[in-house]
Design an enzyme around this catalytic site. Structure first.
Site, PDB file in Angstrom:
ATOM      1  N   HIS A  23      36.755  55.521  92.472  1.00  0.00           N
ATOM      2  CA  HIS A  23      37.003  55.294  93.912  1.00  0.00           C
ATOM      3  C   HIS A  23      37.299  53.816  94.166  1.00  0.00           C
ATOM      4  CE1 HIS A  23      34.065  58.864  94.619  1.00  0.00           C
ATOM      5  NE2 HIS A  23      35.268  59.294  94.940  1.00  0.00           N
ATOM      6  N   LYS A  47      27.274  70.538 103.870  1.00  0.00           N
ATOM      7  CA  LYS A  47      27.281  70.261 102.431  1.00  0.00           C
ATOM      8  C   LYS A  47      26.051  69.441 102.062  1.00  0.00           C
ATOM      9  CE  LYS A  47      30.626  68.580  99.068  1.00  0.00           C
ATOM     10  NZ  LYS A  47      31.945  67.950  98.958  1.00  0.00           N
ATOM     11  N   ARG A  96      43.463  62.438  89.868  1.00  0.00           N
ATOM     12  CA  ARG A  96      43.044  62.073  88.504  1.00  0.00           C
ATOM     13  C   ARG A  96      43.864  62.822  87.463  1.00  0.00           C
ATOM     14  NH1 ARG A  96      36.984  63.281  90.058  1.00  0.00           N
ATOM     15  NH2 ARG A  96      38.220  64.923  90.992  1.00  0.00           N
ATOM     16  N   SER A 134      32.024  61.933  91.054  1.00  0.00           N
ATOM     17  CA  SER A 134      30.654  61.747  91.557  1.00  0.00           C
ATOM     18  C   SER A 134      29.748  62.834  90.985  1.00  0.00           C
ATOM     19  CB  SER A 134      30.628  61.828  93.085  1.00  0.00           C
ATOM     20  OG  SER A 134      31.484  60.865  93.643  1.00  0.00           O
TER      21      SER A 134
END
Ligand code: PNS
Length: 176
Positions: A23, A47, A96, A134
Site C-alpha cells: 500500500h 466487516k 498485484r 493485509s
C-alpha cells in the site's frame, strides 16, 4: 488566455487493515501522479476488522508522514459519493496480479457507471511487494512468522502487541 492547470485530487480507497508496504509503495507512486492524494479507509461496520478505524488512521498517518500532499480520511457508503464530495477526479487502485484484475475491473466499471466523470487508474506496486496482502500478513504474524519488511515499523509493532507469540511452534511439544 492561458488555461489554469487543474488541481487534481486523487482518492486511494481501501480497508487498510492494516497498511502494508505494498500500500505504502502505491501511496508514494500515487502522490506523484496527483496534486493531493486522499487515502480513504472504508468504515464497514459489517466487516470484522482487526484494527479500528482510529488505529488504522493512526498507522497510516505515521507511515505516510513524509508525503506532504497525502491526507488520511475515512468514508462510509458508496465510494463515488465520497469521491464526488471530495472533488476527486481520480480513484487509484493497486493491481498485484491478474487475479486482482477481474474484481477491480468490475468495481471500476460500476463506479464509472455511477459517476462517469471520475476516472479509475490502476497502478502496480513494485514487484517486491506484489505478493503482500493485509490478510496474509495477519496470518503469518498470528502463526509466529516474521513480517519484518512487509509492513511499516509502526504496523509491525502494533501487530506484535496483538499477537505476542501465541500459536508458535506447538508442534515442537508434540515431537519431543
Ligand atoms: O482494500 P479493499 O478491501 O480491497 O477495498 C475495497 C473498497 C473499499 C475500495 C471497496 O469495497 C469500496 O469501494 N467500497 C465502498 C462501497 C462501494 O462503493 N461499493 C461499490 C463499488 S463498485
Amino acid at each position: 488566455m492561458a488555461k489554469t492547470p487543474a488541481h487534481v485530487i486523487g482518492i486511494y480507497p481501501g480497508s487498510f487493515d492494516p497498511i502494508t508496504n505494498g500500500h505504502l509503495d502505491l501511496i508514494e507512486r500515487g502522490s506523484r501522479l496527483v496534486d493531493h492524494l486522499v487515502v480513504a479507509i472504508l468504515r464497514n461496520e459489517k466487516k470484522q476488522a482487526l484494527f479500528s478505524v482510529e488505529e488504522r488512521t493512526e498507522m497510516l498517518r505515521v507511515a505516510t508522514a513524509r508525503f506532504p500532499n497525502v491526507e488520511i480520511d475515512f468514508f462510509d457508503g458508496l465510494l463515488v459519493h465520497y469521491a464526488k464530495h471530495r472533488n476527486a477526479g481520480v480513484i487509484i487502485r493497486g493491481i498485484r496480479a491478474i487475479s486482482d484484475y477481474e474484481h477491480e475491473l468490475q468495481m471500476a466499471l460500476m463506479n464509472r457507471r455511477l459517476q462517469p466523470d471520475i476516472e479509475t487508474v490502476f497502478m502496480m506496486a513494485s514487484e517486491a511487494y506484489s505478493f503482500i496482502s493485509s490478510q496474509l500478513v495477519k496470518e503469518v504474524i498470528r502463526l509466529g512468522g516474521n513480517i519484518t519488511g512487509l509492513v511499516p515499523p509502526i504496523v509491525e509493532a502494533k501487530l506484535k502487541d496483538r499477537f505476542p507469540g501465541e500459536n508458535t511452534q506447538q508442534w515442537k511439544q508434540h515431537s519431543s
